[in-house]
Design a protein around this motif. Structure first.
Motif, PDB file in Angstrom:
ATOM      1  N   LYS A  38     -25.637 -28.319  17.871  1.00  0.00           N
ATOM      2  CA  LYS A  38     -25.063 -28.426  19.204  1.00  0.00           C
ATOM      3  C   LYS A  38     -24.598 -29.848  19.497  1.00  0.00           C
ATOM      4  CE  LYS A  38     -27.364 -24.366  21.035  1.00  0.00           C
ATOM      5  NZ  LYS A  38     -28.225 -23.762  22.070  1.00  0.00           N
ATOM      6  N   THR A  39     -23.853 -30.383  18.560  1.00  0.00           N
ATOM      7  CA  THR A  39     -23.279 -31.707  18.733  1.00  0.00           C
ATOM      8  C   THR A  39     -21.762 -31.626  18.631  1.00  0.00           C
ATOM      9  OG1 THR A  39     -23.422 -32.202  16.372  1.00  0.00           O
ATOM     10  CG2 THR A  39     -25.296 -32.841  17.732  1.00  0.00           C
ATOM     11  N   VAL A  40     -21.115 -32.567  19.246  1.00  0.00           N
ATOM     12  CA  VAL A  40     -19.662 -32.672  19.154  1.00  0.00           C
ATOM     13  C   VAL A  40     -19.319 -34.120  18.861  1.00  0.00           C
ATOM     14  CG1 VAL A  40     -19.363 -33.012  21.662  1.00  0.00           C
ATOM     15  CG2 VAL A  40     -17.463 -32.118  20.271  1.00  0.00           C
ATOM     16  N   SER A  41     -18.326 -34.302  18.010  1.00  0.00           N
ATOM     17  CA  SER A  41     -17.917 -35.646  17.612  1.00  0.00           C
ATOM     18  C   SER A  41     -16.418 -35.819  17.814  1.00  0.00           C
ATOM     19  CB  SER A  41     -18.278 -35.901  16.152  1.00  0.00           C
ATOM     20  OG  SER A  41     -19.673 -35.837  15.947  1.00  0.00           O
ATOM     21  N   LEU A  42     -16.029 -37.071  17.928  1.00  0.00           N
ATOM     22  CA  LEU A  42     -14.608 -37.392  18.066  1.00  0.00           C
ATOM     23  C   LEU A  42     -14.302 -38.572  17.142  1.00  0.00           C
ATOM     24  CD1 LEU A  42     -12.021 -36.648  19.703  1.00  0.00           C
ATOM     25  CD2 LEU A  42     -12.589 -38.585  21.196  1.00  0.00           C
ATOM     26  N   GLN A  43     -13.560 -38.298  16.097  1.00  0.00           N
ATOM     27  CA  GLN A  43     -13.114 -39.346  15.193  1.00  0.00           C
ATOM     28  C   GLN A  43     -11.811 -39.905  15.735  1.00  0.00           C
ATOM     29  OE1 GLN A  43     -14.568 -40.664  12.360  1.00  0.00           O
ATOM     30  NE2 GLN A  43     -12.884 -42.155  12.433  1.00  0.00           N
ATOM     31  N   MET A  44     -11.807 -41.188  16.043  1.00  0.00           N
ATOM     32  CA  MET A  44     -10.643 -41.821  16.658  1.00  0.00           C
ATOM     33  C   MET A  44     -10.048 -42.814  15.664  1.00  0.00           C
ATOM     34  SD  MET A  44     -12.037 -42.374  20.551  1.00  0.00           S
ATOM     35  CE  MET A  44     -13.168 -43.675  20.082  1.00  0.00           C
ATOM     36  N   ASN A  45      -8.854 -42.537  15.226  1.00  0.00           N
ATOM     37  CA  ASN A  45      -8.153 -43.391  14.276  1.00  0.00           C
ATOM     38  C   ASN A  45      -6.900 -43.986  14.918  1.00  0.00           C
ATOM     39  OD1 ASN A  45     -10.000 -42.579  12.186  1.00  0.00           O
ATOM     40  ND2 ASN A  45      -8.792 -40.714  11.925  1.00  0.00           N
ATOM     41  N   SER A  46      -6.368 -44.992  14.291  1.00  0.00           N
ATOM     42  CA  SER A  46      -5.146 -45.641  14.769  1.00  0.00           C
ATOM     43  C   SER A  46      -5.245 -45.961  16.255  1.00  0.00           C
ATOM     44  CB  SER A  46      -3.923 -44.751  14.493  1.00  0.00           C
ATOM     45  OG  SER A  46      -3.803 -44.464  13.116  1.00  0.00           O
ATOM     46  N   LEU A  47      -6.338 -46.557  16.625  1.00  0.00           N
ATOM     47  CA  LEU A  47      -6.592 -46.827  18.037  1.00  0.00           C
ATOM     48  C   LEU A  47      -5.551 -47.772  18.619  1.00  0.00           C
ATOM     49  CD1 LEU A  47     -10.460 -47.096  17.882  1.00  0.00           C
ATOM     50  CD2 LEU A  47      -9.176 -45.516  19.338  1.00  0.00           C
ATOM     51  N   LYS A  48      -5.262 -47.559  19.891  1.00  0.00           N
ATOM     52  CA  LYS A  48      -4.308 -48.373  20.630  1.00  0.00           C
ATOM     53  C   LYS A  48      -5.000 -48.994  21.840  1.00  0.00           C
ATOM     54  CE  LYS A  48      -0.607 -45.075  19.539  1.00  0.00           C
ATOM     55  NZ  LYS A  48       0.436 -44.172  20.120  1.00  0.00           N
ATOM     56  N   PRO A  49      -4.507 -50.117  22.322  1.00  0.00           N
ATOM     57  CA  PRO A  49      -5.127 -50.711  23.518  1.00  0.00           C
ATOM     58  C   PRO A  49      -5.189 -49.736  24.691  1.00  0.00           C
ATOM     59  CG  PRO A  49      -3.676 -52.306  22.481  1.00  0.00           C
ATOM     60  CD  PRO A  49      -3.478 -50.998  21.746  1.00  0.00           C
ATOM     61  N   GLU A  50      -4.213 -48.854  24.798  1.00  0.00           N
ATOM     62  CA  GLU A  50      -4.218 -47.888  25.904  1.00  0.00           C
ATOM     63  C   GLU A  50      -5.285 -46.810  25.745  1.00  0.00           C
ATOM     64  OE1 GLU A  50      -1.603 -48.857  24.026  1.00  0.00           O
ATOM     65  OE2 GLU A  50      -0.198 -47.190  23.682  1.00  0.00           O
ATOM     66  N   ASP A  51      -5.984 -46.786  24.617  1.00  0.00           N
ATOM     67  CA  ASP A  51      -7.120 -45.878  24.458  1.00  0.00           C
ATOM     68  C   ASP A  51      -8.390 -46.437  25.107  1.00  0.00           C
ATOM     69  OD1 ASP A  51      -5.974 -45.190  21.131  1.00  0.00           O
ATOM     70  OD2 ASP A  51      -5.749 -43.918  22.908  1.00  0.00           O
ATOM     71  N   THR A  52      -8.318 -47.652  25.597  1.00  0.00           N
ATOM     72  CA  THR A  52      -9.470 -48.262  26.256  1.00  0.00           C
ATOM     73  C   THR A  52      -9.862 -47.447  27.479  1.00  0.00           C
ATOM     74  OG1 THR A  52      -8.936 -50.492  25.490  1.00  0.00           O
ATOM     75  CG2 THR A  52     -10.284 -50.305  27.486  1.00  0.00           C
TER      76      THR A  52
END
Length: 113
Positions: free
Chosen positions: A74-88
């Motif tokens: 019962k876990t959920v993950s989010l792999q975030m690649n190619s991050l941008k400043p607007e993802d802050t």
């Protein structure tokens, strides 16, 4: 029941982070698990959600973020690649059930240019 989100922090533009969310306690009838985010001065917005093994992404993260879930844990993950400043933003996990939503406390992601 509490949801604990982790994995936030500081990343450089183009970098990666992985968020995870785990529930303490028992949650029944989970039919969706996902992530929202809220940047300063902005409304909370959907980032990605997975329902019955079908993933949906906001346009601004398509091709960069990947959501996954472990039904047994019962876990959920989010792999975030190619991050941008607007993802802050502060990222919140949510578990959607037949009797309401459960929200995590939020984890801060800061992307520097």
């Amino acid at each position: 029941v509490q949801l604990q989100a982790s994995g936030g922090g500081l990343a450089q533009a183009g970098g990666s982070l992985r968020l995870s969310c785990v529930a303490s306690g028992t949650i029944f009838s989970i039919n969706g698990m996902g992530w929202f985010r809220q940047a300063p001065g902005k409304q909370r917005e959907l980032v990605a959600i997975i329902r019955f093994e079908v993933s949906t992404y906001a346009d601004f993260v398509k091709g960069r973020f990947i959501i996954s879930r472990d039904n047994a844990k019962k876990t959920v993950s989010l792999q975030m690649n190619s991050l941008k400043p607007e993802d802050t933003a502060v990222y919140y996990c949510v578990y959607r059930t037949g009797h309401g939503d459960y929200w995590g406390q939020g984890t801060l992601v800061t992307v520097s240019s």
